[in-house]
Design a protein around this motif. Structure first.
Motif, short mmCIF file in Angstrom:
data_model
loop_
_atom_site.label_atom_id
_atom_site.label_comp_id
_atom_site.label_asym_id
_atom_site.label_seq_id
_atom_site.Cartn_x
_atom_site.Cartn_y
_atom_site.Cartn_z
N ARG A 9 0.24 -1.32 0.14
CA ARG A 9 0.05 0.15 -0.15
C ARG A 9 1.07 1.18 0.00
O ARG A 9 0.66 2.06 -0.53
N GLU A 10 1.81 1.32 1.13
CA GLU A 10 2.81 2.29 1.36
C GLU A 10 3.51 2.73 -0.17
O GLU A 10 4.03 3.67 -0.78
N ALA A 11 4.07 1.35 -1.45
CA ALA A 11 4.61 1.83 -2.95
C ALA A 11 3.33 2.43 -3.37
O ALA A 11 4.08 3.29 -3.78
N ALA A 12 2.31 1.67 -3.31
CA ALA A 12 1.82 2.13 -4.37
C ALA A 12 0.39 3.97 -3.97
O ALA A 12 0.67 4.27 -4.94
N MET A 13 1.25 4.20 -2.79
CA MET A 13 0.64 5.50 -2.45
C MET A 13 1.93 6.60 -3.28
O MET A 13 1.84 7.00 -3.50
N ASP A 14 2.80 6.12 -2.55
CA ASP A 14 4.40 6.44 -3.45
C ASP A 14 3.92 6.57 -4.61
O ASP A 14 4.82 8.28 -5.35
N ARG A 15 4.06 5.76 -5.14
CA ARG A 15 3.72 5.99 -6.50
C ARG A 15 2.54 7.00 -8.09
O ARG A 15 2.65 7.58 -8.05
N TYR A 16 1.63 6.67 -6.67
CA TYR A 16 0.43 8.01 -6.77
C TYR A 16 0.72 9.18 -6.83
O TYR A 16 0.83 10.56 -7.42
N LEU A 17 2.04 9.74 -5.33
CA LEU A 17 2.03 11.01 -5.45
C LEU A 17 2.53 10.97 -6.69
O LEU A 17 2.83 12.45 -6.68
N ALA A 18 3.87 9.87 -6.93
CA ALA A 18 5.02 10.87 -8.34
C ALA A 18 4.37 11.33 -8.84
O ALA A 18 3.82 11.86 -9.88
N THR A 19 2.75 10.78 -9.90
CA THR A 19 2.41 10.84 -10.51
C THR A 19 1.22 11.62 -10.86
O THR A 19 1.45 12.69 -11.79
N ARG A 20 0.77 12.26 -9.34
CA ARG A 20 0.40 13.43 -9.22
C ARG A 20 0.91 14.63 -9.72
O ARG A 20 0.46 15.55 -10.26
N LYS A 21 2.37 13.92 -8.64
CA LYS A 21 3.04 15.44 -8.61
C LYS A 21 3.56 16.30 -10.81
O LYS A 21 3.49 17.17 -11.50
N MET A 22 3.79 14.49 -10.76
CA MET A 22 4.12 14.85 -12.43
C MET A 22 2.94 15.79 -13.70
O MET A 22 3.22 16.64 -14.51
N VAL A 23 1.79 15.03 -13.05
CA VAL A 23 1.02 15.66 -13.97
C VAL A 23 0.68 17.72 -13.23
O VAL A 23 0.39 18.03 -14.45
N ASP A 24 0.67 17.68 -12.62
CA ASP A 24 1.18 18.93 -11.73
C ASP A 24 1.73 20.34 -12.75
O ASP A 24 1.71 21.22 -12.19
N VAL A 25 3.36 19.14 -12.89
CA VAL A 25 4.35 19.98 -13.97
C VAL A 25 4.61 19.80 -15.08
O VAL A 25 4.92 20.64 -15.94
N ALA A 26 3.19 18.94 -15.52
CA ALA A 26 3.52 18.29 -17.14
C ALA A 26 2.89 19.66 -17.87
O ALA A 26 1.94 20.18 -17.19
N GLY A 27 3.08 20.18 -18.67
CA GLY A 27 3.23 21.50 -19.90
C GLY A 27 1.15 20.89 -20.66
O GLY A 27 1.11 18.76 -20.54
N ALA A 28 0.75 21.17 -21.33
CA ALA A 28 -0.76 20.75 -21.69
C ALA A 28 0.16 20.06 -22.90
O ALA A 28 0.72 20.22 -23.66
N ALA A 29 -1.04 18.83 -23.27
CA ALA A 29 -0.71 18.18 -24.24
C ALA A 29 -0.40 18.63 -25.67
O ALA A 29 -0.78 19.12 -25.97
#
Length: 137
Positions: free
Chosen positions: A117-137
């Motif tokens: 669960r902790e590893a999956a949450m870490d991955r989710y939080l990292a991808t959420r941050k990726m969405v925050d910093v990603a430019g428009a597609a």
């Protein structure tokens, strides 16, 4: 101004290797600035942006999905689980990865161990941050 050597390595390749004046890293305990002469330490990284600063240049920004940084007074080596220049991130791909990570977390929460669960949450939080910093597609 004084500099230190910065190396940023991902499993795929060496992304950066040069002297820099300052780097801001997403340490697990919070963002951390590194300057020449920094105390030696090893820190865990969470998903976020490494910002590299050099005299008179626009800061370079690289997304890392986690990893470790080894810091000495004259050098910093970042061993990233995954690293991509922010300018190359696609918002659509980041959102897809975030949905996949959320589904993996929900599956781990339903039947996984606390570590899963902790590893999956870490991955989710990292991808959420990726969405925050990603430019428009």
């Amino acid at each position: 101004m004084a500099t230190f050597d910065l190396e940023l390595v991902s499993p795929e390749k060496l992304l950066l290797s040069r002297p820099v004046e300052m780097a801001i890293i997403p340490a697990a305990e919070g963002d951390m600035g590194v300057l020449p002469g920094h105390s030696p330490m090893i820190v865990a990284l969470k998903g976020g942006v490494i910002e590299v600063r050099e005299a008179g240049k626009q800061p370079e920004r690289l997304f890392v999905a986690g990893g470790f940084a080894e810091i000495t007074p004259t050098r910093m080596t970042v061993l990233a689980d995954e690293a991509t220049p922010v300018a190359e991130l696609s918002r659509a791909q980041a959102e897809t990865r975030m949905r996949e990570a959320q589904a993996a977390y929900e599956a781990a929460a339903a039947s996984g161990t606390p570590e899963a669960r902790e590893a999956a949450m870490d991955r989710y939080l990292a991808t959420r941050k990726m969405v925050d910093v990603a430019g428009a597609a």
